[in-house]
Design an enzyme around this catalytic site. Structure first.
Site, PDB file in Angstrom:
ATOM      1  N   GLY A  31       7.973  -7.145  -1.569  1.00 32.99           N
ATOM      2  CA  GLY A  31       7.783  -6.699  -0.182  1.00 32.99           C
ATOM      3  C   GLY A  31       7.211  -7.801   0.671  1.00 32.99           C
ATOM      4  N   ARG A  38       7.849  -8.314   5.182  1.00 33.18           N
ATOM      5  CA  ARG A  38       7.229  -7.714   6.363  1.00 33.18           C
ATOM      6  C   ARG A  38       5.755  -7.401   6.096  1.00 33.18           C
ATOM      7  NH1 ARG A  38       9.149  -2.712   7.477  1.00 33.18           N
ATOM      8  NH2 ARG A  38      10.328  -2.491   5.544  1.00 33.18           N
ATOM      9  N   VAL A  63      12.883  -2.818  -6.166  1.00 29.42           N
ATOM     10  CA  VAL A  63      11.925  -2.766  -7.282  1.00 29.42           C
ATOM     11  C   VAL A  63      11.994  -1.442  -8.060  1.00 29.42           C
ATOM     12  CG1 VAL A  63      10.287  -4.439  -6.312  1.00 29.42           C
ATOM     13  CG2 VAL A  63       9.960  -1.989  -5.871  1.00 29.42           C
ATOM     14  N   SER A 115      -4.317   1.590  -2.123  1.00 26.72           N
ATOM     15  CA  SER A 115      -4.603   2.098  -0.783  1.00 26.72           C
ATOM     16  C   SER A 115      -5.875   2.930  -0.802  1.00 26.72           C
ATOM     17  CB  SER A 115      -3.447   2.978  -0.307  1.00 26.72           C
ATOM     18  OG  SER A 115      -3.792   3.641   0.887  1.00 26.72           O
ATOM     19  N   TYR A 119       2.128   9.792  -2.016  1.00 25.29           N
ATOM     20  CA  TYR A 119       1.586   8.445  -1.808  1.00 25.29           C
ATOM     21  C   TYR A 119       0.232   8.291  -2.516  1.00 25.29           C
ATOM     22  CZ  TYR A 119       0.394   4.249   0.965  1.00 25.29           C
ATOM     23  OH  TYR A 119       0.055   2.982   1.375  1.00 25.29           O
ATOM     24  N   ALA A 157      -0.833   9.989  -5.118  1.00 21.68           N
ATOM     25  CA  ALA A 157      -0.591   9.971  -6.563  1.00 21.68           C
ATOM     26  C   ALA A 157      -0.117   8.584  -6.997  1.00 21.68           C
ATOM     27  CB  ALA A 157       0.441  11.032  -6.942  1.00 21.68           C
ATOM     28  N   ALA A 158       0.781   8.007  -6.205  1.00 24.92           N
ATOM     29  CA  ALA A 158       1.316   6.682  -6.554  1.00 24.92           C
ATOM     30  C   ALA A 158       0.209   5.626  -6.510  1.00 24.92           C
ATOM     31  CB  ALA A 158       2.436   6.311  -5.584  1.00 24.92           C
ATOM     32  N   ILE A 178      -3.913  -0.577   8.295  1.00 29.92           N
ATOM     33  CA  ILE A 178      -3.559  -1.956   8.649  1.00 29.92           C
ATOM     34  C   ILE A 178      -2.354  -1.895   9.600  1.00 29.92           C
ATOM     35  CG2 ILE A 178      -2.894  -4.219   7.738  1.00 29.92           C
ATOM     36  CD1 ILE A 178      -5.634  -3.196   6.632  1.00 29.92           C
TER      37      ILE A 178
HETATM   38  P1  NDP Z   1       5.857  -2.395   5.477  1.00 33.91           P
HETATM   39  O1  NDP Z   1       6.588  -1.113   5.637  1.00 33.91           O
HETATM   40  O2  NDP Z   1       5.518  -3.195   6.670  1.00 33.91           O
HETATM   41  O3  NDP Z   1       6.653  -3.342   4.447  1.00 33.91           O
HETATM   42  C1  NDP Z   1       7.069  -2.845   3.225  1.00 33.91           C
HETATM   43  C2  NDP Z   1       7.641  -3.959   2.395  1.00 33.91           C
HETATM   44  O4  NDP Z   1       8.010  -3.417   1.111  1.00 33.91           O
HETATM   45  C3  NDP Z   1       8.880  -4.572   2.988  1.00 33.91           C
HETATM   46  O5  NDP Z   1       8.845  -5.960   2.768  1.00 33.91           O
HETATM   47  C4  NDP Z   1      10.007  -3.928   2.199  1.00 33.91           C
HETATM   48  O6  NDP Z   1      11.168  -4.746   2.050  1.00 33.91           O
HETATM   49  C5  NDP Z   1       9.358  -3.742   0.845  1.00 33.91           C
HETATM   50  N1  NDP Z   1       9.985  -2.678   0.073  1.00 33.91           N
HETATM   51  C6  NDP Z   1      10.013  -1.349   0.350  1.00 33.91           C
HETATM   52  N2  NDP Z   1      10.720  -0.681  -0.577  1.00 33.91           N
HETATM   53  C7  NDP Z   1      11.138  -1.610  -1.479  1.00 33.91           C
HETATM   54  C8  NDP Z   1      11.923  -1.543  -2.663  1.00 33.91           C
HETATM   55  N3  NDP Z   1      12.411  -0.384  -3.123  1.00 33.91           N
HETATM   56  N4  NDP Z   1      12.155  -2.690  -3.331  1.00 33.91           N
HETATM   57  C9  NDP Z   1      11.655  -3.872  -2.876  1.00 33.91           C
HETATM   58  N5  NDP Z   1      10.926  -3.995  -1.770  1.00 33.91           N
HETATM   59  C10 NDP Z   1      10.670  -2.878  -1.064  1.00 33.91           C
HETATM   60  O7  NDP Z   1       4.543  -2.006   4.653  1.00 33.91           O
HETATM   61  P2  NDP Z   1       3.056  -2.586   4.681  1.00 33.91           P
HETATM   62  O8  NDP Z   1       3.080  -4.049   4.815  1.00 33.91           O
HETATM   63  O9  NDP Z   1       2.267  -1.779   5.607  1.00 33.91           O
HETATM   64  O10 NDP Z   1       2.584  -2.180   3.214  1.00 33.91           O
HETATM   65  C11 NDP Z   1       2.567  -3.084   2.129  1.00 33.91           C
HETATM   66  C12 NDP Z   1       1.827  -2.414   0.983  1.00 33.91           C
HETATM   67  O11 NDP Z   1       0.504  -2.094   1.397  1.00 33.91           O
HETATM   68  C13 NDP Z   1       2.455  -1.100   0.524  1.00 33.91           C
HETATM   69  O12 NDP Z   1       2.346  -0.974  -0.860  1.00 33.91           O
HETATM   70  C14 NDP Z   1       1.606  -0.070   1.238  1.00 33.91           C
HETATM   71  O13 NDP Z   1       1.639   1.165   0.549  1.00 33.91           O
HETATM   72  C15 NDP Z   1       0.251  -0.723   1.164  1.00 33.91           C
HETATM   73  N6  NDP Z   1      -0.699  -0.244   2.152  1.00 33.91           N
HETATM   74  C16 NDP Z   1      -0.456  -0.326   3.485  1.00 33.91           C
HETATM   75  C17 NDP Z   1      -1.382   0.128   4.396  1.00 33.91           C
HETATM   76  C18 NDP Z   1      -1.164   0.069   5.861  1.00 33.91           C
HETATM   77  O14 NDP Z   1      -1.990   0.641   6.596  1.00 33.91           O
HETATM   78  N7  NDP Z   1      -0.138  -0.599   6.359  1.00 33.91           N
HETATM   79  C19 NDP Z   1      -2.644   0.716   3.950  1.00 33.91           C
HETATM   80  C20 NDP Z   1      -2.824   0.740   2.521  1.00 33.91           C
HETATM   81  C21 NDP Z   1      -1.882   0.269   1.667  1.00 33.91           C
HETATM   82  P3  NDP Z   1      12.365  -4.772   3.172  1.00 33.91           P
HETATM   83  O15 NDP Z   1      11.729  -5.206   4.455  1.00 33.91           O
HETATM   84  O16 NDP Z   1      13.340  -5.790   2.662  1.00 33.91           O
HETATM   85  O17 NDP Z   1      12.948  -3.410   3.237  1.00 33.91           O
END
Ligand code: NDP
Length: 244
Positions: free
Chosen positions: A10, A13, A62, A143, A156, A158-159, A189
Protein backbone atom coordinates in the site's frame (compact mmCIF):
# COMPACT_ATOMS: atom_id res chain seq x y z
CA UNK A 1 27.02 -7.41 -0.69
CA UNK A 2 23.63 -6.63 -2.17
CA UNK A 3 21.22 -3.94 -1.15
CA UNK A 4 18.81 -4.18 1.77
CA UNK A 5 15.42 -3.13 0.45
CA UNK A 6 12.25 -2.06 2.21
CA UNK A 7 8.90 -3.35 0.95
CA UNK A 8 5.91 -1.19 1.82
CA UNK A 9 2.52 -2.66 0.94
CA UNK A 10 0.00 0.00 0.00
CA UNK A 11 2.87 2.34 -0.79
CA UNK A 12 0.99 4.21 -3.50
CA UNK A 13 -1.14 6.42 -1.27
CA UNK A 14 -1.65 7.87 2.20
CA UNK A 15 0.40 6.51 5.06
CA UNK A 16 2.24 3.97 2.90
CA UNK A 17 3.29 6.67 0.46
CA UNK A 18 4.72 8.78 3.30
CA UNK A 19 6.58 5.72 4.64
CA UNK A 20 8.12 5.03 1.22
CA UNK A 21 9.33 8.61 0.91
CA UNK A 22 10.72 8.66 4.45
CA UNK A 23 12.60 5.36 4.18
CA UNK A 24 13.99 6.36 0.78
CA UNK A 25 15.15 9.62 2.32
CA UNK A 26 17.09 7.57 4.89
CA UNK A 27 18.96 5.95 2.01
CA UNK A 28 16.99 2.70 2.04
CA UNK A 29 16.01 1.37 -1.41
CA UNK A 30 12.22 1.01 -1.43
CA UNK A 31 9.79 -1.32 -3.15
CA UNK A 32 6.50 0.50 -3.54
CA UNK A 33 3.68 -2.02 -3.27
CA UNK A 34 0.36 -1.12 -4.86
CA UNK A 35 -2.82 -2.80 -5.99
CA UNK A 36 -4.88 -0.75 -8.47
CA UNK A 37 -3.41 2.71 -8.51
CA UNK A 38 -0.41 2.57 -10.80
CA UNK A 39 -0.45 6.31 -11.46
CA UNK A 40 -0.13 7.10 -7.76
CA UNK A 41 2.56 4.44 -7.30
CA UNK A 42 4.55 5.90 -10.21
CA UNK A 43 4.30 9.35 -8.68
CA UNK A 44 5.90 7.99 -5.48
CA UNK A 45 8.56 6.24 -7.57
CA UNK A 46 9.35 9.44 -9.50
CA UNK A 47 9.59 11.48 -6.30
CA UNK A 48 12.09 9.03 -4.80
CA UNK A 49 14.23 8.81 -7.91
CA UNK A 50 14.15 12.59 -8.37
CA UNK A 51 15.64 12.93 -4.89
CA UNK A 52 18.44 10.49 -5.74
CA UNK A 53 16.87 7.46 -4.06
CA UNK A 54 16.37 3.91 -5.32
CA UNK A 55 12.92 2.42 -5.82
CA UNK A 56 11.02 -0.36 -7.57
CA UNK A 57 7.31 -0.87 -8.11
CA UNK A 58 5.52 -4.08 -7.16
CA UNK A 59 1.91 -4.65 -8.17
CA UNK A 60 -0.12 -7.31 -6.42
CA UNK A 61 -3.33 -7.87 -4.53
CA UNK A 62 -2.15 -8.80 -1.03
CA UNK A 63 -5.35 -10.83 -0.53
CA UNK A 64 -4.12 -13.31 -3.14
CA UNK A 65 -1.41 -15.69 -2.01
CA UNK A 66 -0.63 -16.53 -5.64
CA UNK A 67 -0.22 -12.89 -6.65
CA UNK A 68 1.92 -12.07 -3.61
CA UNK A 69 4.24 -15.01 -4.13
CA UNK A 70 4.54 -14.51 -7.90
CA UNK A 71 5.28 -10.79 -7.53
CA UNK A 72 7.90 -11.29 -4.83
CA UNK A 73 9.51 -14.18 -6.69
CA UNK A 74 9.77 -12.03 -9.82
CA UNK A 75 11.34 -9.24 -7.78
CA UNK A 76 13.86 -11.65 -6.30
CA UNK A 77 14.77 -12.97 -9.73
CA UNK A 78 15.41 -9.43 -10.92
CA UNK A 79 17.47 -8.67 -7.77
CA UNK A 80 19.55 -11.81 -7.13
CA UNK A 81 22.01 -10.08 -4.81
CA UNK A 82 19.54 -8.00 -2.84
CA UNK A 83 17.06 -8.89 -0.15
CA UNK A 84 14.11 -7.36 1.63
CA UNK A 85 15.26 -6.48 5.14
CA UNK A 86 12.43 -4.11 6.03
CA UNK A 87 8.78 -4.99 5.63
CA UNK A 88 5.93 -2.60 6.33
CA UNK A 89 2.55 -4.32 6.18
CA UNK A 90 0.47 -1.24 5.53
CA UNK A 91 -2.11 -2.22 2.87
CA UNK A 92 -5.55 -1.99 4.40
CA UNK A 93 -9.13 -1.05 3.65
CA UNK A 94 -12.22 -0.18 5.66
CA UNK A 95 -15.80 -1.20 4.82
CA UNK A 96 -17.78 0.21 7.71
CA UNK A 97 -21.25 -1.02 8.64
CA UNK A 98 -23.14 -2.13 11.70
CA UNK A 99 -22.64 -5.85 12.15
CA UNK A 100 -26.29 -6.78 11.74
CA UNK A 101 -26.25 -5.24 8.27
CA UNK A 102 -22.76 -6.27 7.22
CA UNK A 103 -22.50 -8.23 3.95
CA UNK A 104 -20.16 -11.24 3.88
CA UNK A 105 -18.04 -9.54 1.23
CA UNK A 106 -17.27 -6.55 3.46
CA UNK A 107 -16.31 -8.76 6.39
CA UNK A 108 -14.11 -10.91 4.18
CA UNK A 109 -12.45 -8.13 2.19
CA UNK A 110 -11.31 -6.24 5.29
CA UNK A 111 -10.00 -9.34 7.06
CA UNK A 112 -8.33 -10.62 3.92
CA UNK A 113 -6.52 -7.37 3.18
CA UNK A 114 -5.14 -6.67 6.66
CA UNK A 115 -4.74 -10.17 8.07
CA UNK A 116 -4.24 -12.56 5.15
CA UNK A 117 -2.23 -9.91 3.32
CA UNK A 118 0.13 -9.54 6.26
CA UNK A 119 0.40 -13.32 6.53
CA UNK A 120 1.15 -14.03 2.86
CA UNK A 121 3.75 -11.30 2.49
CA UNK A 122 5.44 -11.88 5.84
CA UNK A 123 5.60 -15.67 5.53
CA UNK A 124 7.23 -15.35 2.12
CA UNK A 125 9.88 -12.90 3.31
CA UNK A 126 10.70 -14.34 6.73
CA UNK A 127 13.15 -17.05 5.62
CA UNK A 128 15.42 -14.55 3.89
CA UNK A 129 15.30 -12.13 6.82
CA UNK A 130 16.10 -14.91 9.28
CA UNK A 131 18.79 -16.54 7.16
CA UNK A 132 22.39 -16.38 8.25
CA UNK A 133 21.89 -13.72 10.87
CA UNK A 134 20.87 -11.10 8.34
CA UNK A 135 18.19 -9.64 10.56
CA UNK A 136 15.21 -7.56 9.63
CA UNK A 137 12.46 -5.23 10.66
CA UNK A 138 8.74 -5.85 10.32
CA UNK A 139 6.28 -3.09 11.08
CA UNK A 140 2.56 -3.87 10.90
CA UNK A 141 0.09 -1.01 10.60
CA UNK A 142 -2.74 -1.69 13.01
CA UNK A 143 -5.11 0.99 14.28
CA UNK A 144 -6.60 2.62 17.35
CA UNK A 145 -9.72 0.70 16.25
CA UNK A 146 -7.89 -2.57 16.86
CA UNK A 147 -7.08 -1.52 20.42
CA UNK A 148 -10.32 0.03 21.62
CA UNK A 149 -13.08 -1.17 19.30
CA UNK A 150 -15.22 1.28 17.33
CA UNK A 151 -18.93 0.76 16.65
CA UNK A 152 -19.64 0.36 12.94
CA UNK A 153 -16.26 -1.25 12.38
CA UNK A 154 -16.44 -4.78 13.74
CA UNK A 155 -14.70 -6.13 10.65
CA UNK A 156 -11.96 -3.51 10.73
CA UNK A 157 -11.49 -3.79 14.52
CA UNK A 158 -11.28 -7.58 14.28
CA UNK A 159 -8.69 -7.31 11.51
CA UNK A 160 -6.57 -4.73 13.29
CA UNK A 161 -6.72 -6.61 16.61
CA UNK A 162 -5.62 -9.75 14.77
CA UNK A 163 -2.63 -7.85 13.43
CA UNK A 164 -1.64 -7.01 17.01
CA UNK A 165 -1.93 -10.63 18.14
CA UNK A 166 0.17 -11.85 15.24
CA UNK A 167 2.75 -9.12 15.87
CA UNK A 168 3.24 -10.14 19.48
CA UNK A 169 3.49 -13.84 18.65
CA UNK A 170 5.79 -13.48 15.65
CA UNK A 171 8.12 -11.18 17.58
CA UNK A 172 8.88 -14.09 19.89
CA UNK A 173 9.43 -16.48 16.98
CA UNK A 174 12.02 -14.27 15.31
CA UNK A 175 13.77 -12.58 18.22
CA UNK A 176 16.88 -14.76 18.19
CA UNK A 177 17.39 -13.92 14.50
CA UNK A 178 17.38 -10.17 15.10
CA UNK A 179 14.14 -9.73 13.25
CA UNK A 180 12.00 -7.29 15.22
CA UNK A 181 8.25 -7.22 14.76
CA UNK A 182 6.23 -4.26 15.96
CA UNK A 183 2.87 -2.67 15.30
CA UNK A 184 1.86 0.94 14.96
CA UNK A 185 -1.66 1.97 15.93
CA UNK A 186 -2.62 5.32 14.36
CA UNK A 187 -5.68 7.29 15.34
CA UNK A 188 -7.28 9.55 12.72
CA UNK A 189 -4.78 10.35 9.96
CA UNK A 190 -5.59 12.56 6.95
CA UNK A 191 -5.68 10.22 3.92
CA UNK A 192 -8.17 9.01 1.31
CA UNK A 193 -9.41 6.48 3.87
CA UNK A 194 -10.63 9.21 6.22
CA UNK A 195 -11.66 11.75 3.56
CA UNK A 196 -15.39 11.02 3.91
CA UNK A 197 -15.39 11.31 7.71
CA UNK A 198 -16.82 14.42 9.44
CA UNK A 199 -13.40 15.79 10.36
CA UNK A 200 -14.66 18.96 12.08
CA UNK A 201 -16.80 16.91 14.47
CA UNK A 202 -14.22 14.20 15.08
CA UNK A 203 -11.43 16.70 15.75
CA UNK A 204 -13.29 17.86 18.86
CA UNK A 205 -12.84 14.38 20.37
CA UNK A 206 -9.07 14.35 19.88
CA UNK A 207 -7.09 15.96 22.72
CA UNK A 208 -4.76 17.59 20.16
CA UNK A 209 -7.81 18.81 18.19
CA UNK A 210 -6.45 17.71 14.83
CA UNK A 211 -5.98 14.66 12.62
CA UNK A 212 -2.46 13.30 12.29
CA UNK A 213 -0.40 13.55 9.13
CA UNK A 214 0.85 10.53 7.18
CA UNK A 215 4.38 11.94 7.60
CA UNK A 216 4.04 11.74 11.39
CA UNK A 217 3.24 8.03 11.17
CA UNK A 218 6.13 7.58 8.74
CA UNK A 219 8.56 9.04 11.30
CA UNK A 220 7.54 6.41 13.83
CA UNK A 221 7.80 3.58 11.31
CA UNK A 222 11.22 4.85 10.25
CA UNK A 223 12.40 4.80 13.85
CA UNK A 224 11.18 1.22 14.30
CA UNK A 225 13.10 0.29 11.14
CA UNK A 226 16.29 1.95 12.36
CA UNK A 227 19.26 0.43 14.19
CA UNK A 228 18.30 2.51 17.23
CA UNK A 229 15.15 0.42 17.67
CA UNK A 230 17.02 -2.90 17.73
CA UNK A 231 15.78 -3.89 21.22
CA UNK A 232 12.12 -2.99 20.68
CA UNK A 233 10.02 -5.95 19.59
CA UNK A 234 6.48 -7.24 20.06
CA UNK A 235 5.38 -3.70 20.87
CA UNK A 236 2.32 -1.74 19.76
CA UNK A 237 2.94 1.99 19.59
CA UNK A 238 -0.01 4.37 19.40
CA UNK A 239 0.15 7.60 17.42
CA UNK A 240 -3.16 9.32 17.92
CA UNK A 241 -2.87 12.85 19.34
CA UNK A 242 -3.99 11.61 22.74
CA UNK A 243 -7.20 9.87 21.60
CA UNK A 244 -7.47 6.53 23.39
P1 NDP B 1 -5.41 4.66 1.83
O1 NDP B 1 -6.80 4.24 1.51
O2 NDP B 1 -5.00 6.06 1.63
O3 NDP B 1 -4.37 3.71 1.03
C1 NDP B 1 -4.51 2.34 1.07
C2 NDP B 1 -3.34 1.69 0.39
O4 NDP B 1 -3.49 0.26 0.50
C3 NDP B 1 -3.25 2.01 -1.08
O5 NDP B 1 -1.90 2.18 -1.42
C4 NDP B 1 -3.83 0.77 -1.75
O6 NDP B 1 -3.29 0.49 -3.04
C5 NDP B 1 -3.40 -0.31 -0.78
N1 NDP B 1 -4.26 -1.49 -0.86
C6 NDP B 1 -5.57 -1.59 -0.55
N2 NDP B 1 -6.03 -2.83 -0.79
C7 NDP B 1 -4.97 -3.54 -1.26
C8 NDP B 1 -4.81 -4.88 -1.69
N3 NDP B 1 -5.83 -5.76 -1.69
N4 NDP B 1 -3.59 -5.27 -2.11
C9 NDP B 1 -2.55 -4.39 -2.11
N5 NDP B 1 -2.64 -3.12 -1.72
C10 NDP B 1 -3.85 -2.69 -1.30
O7 NDP B 1 -5.20 4.21 3.35
P2 NDP B 1 -4.35 4.84 4.54
O8 NDP B 1 -3.06 5.34 4.04
O9 NDP B 1 -5.22 5.72 5.31
O10 NDP B 1 -4.12 3.54 5.43
C11 NDP B 1 -2.93 2.79 5.41
C12 NDP B 1 -2.99 1.79 6.56
O11 NDP B 1 -3.13 2.49 7.79
C13 NDP B 1 -4.18 0.84 6.48
O12 NDP B 1 -3.81 -0.43 6.93
C14 NDP B 1 -5.18 1.48 7.42
O13 NDP B 1 -6.09 0.52 7.93
C15 NDP B 1 -4.26 2.00 8.49
N6 NDP B 1 -4.81 3.08 9.30
C16 NDP B 1 -5.24 4.24 8.75
C17 NDP B 1 -5.75 5.24 9.54
C18 NDP B 1 -6.24 6.53 8.99
O14 NDP B 1 -6.82 7.31 9.76
N7 NDP B 1 -6.02 6.85 7.72
C19 NDP B 1 -5.86 5.07 10.99
C20 NDP B 1 -5.37 3.81 11.48
C21 NDP B 1 -4.86 2.86 10.66
P3 NDP B 1 -3.90 1.16 -4.40
O15 NDP B 1 -3.79 2.64 -4.24
O16 NDP B 1 -3.02 0.65 -5.50
O17 NDP B 1 -5.30 0.68 -4.54
Amino acid sequence: MGLKYAFVTGGSRGIGRAICLKLAGMGIPVIIGYHTNETAAREVYDAIVRDGGTASLLQCNVCSKEEVEAALAAWEQAHPNDYIAYLVNNAGIARDNLMFMMPDEDWDAVLQTSVNGMFYVTRYLLPQMMARGRGGRIVNISSLSGLKGMPGQTNYCAAKAAVIGATRALAQETATRNVTVNAVAPGFITTDMTSDLPEEELKKLIPMKRFGKPEEVAELVAFLCSENAAYITGEVISINGGLY
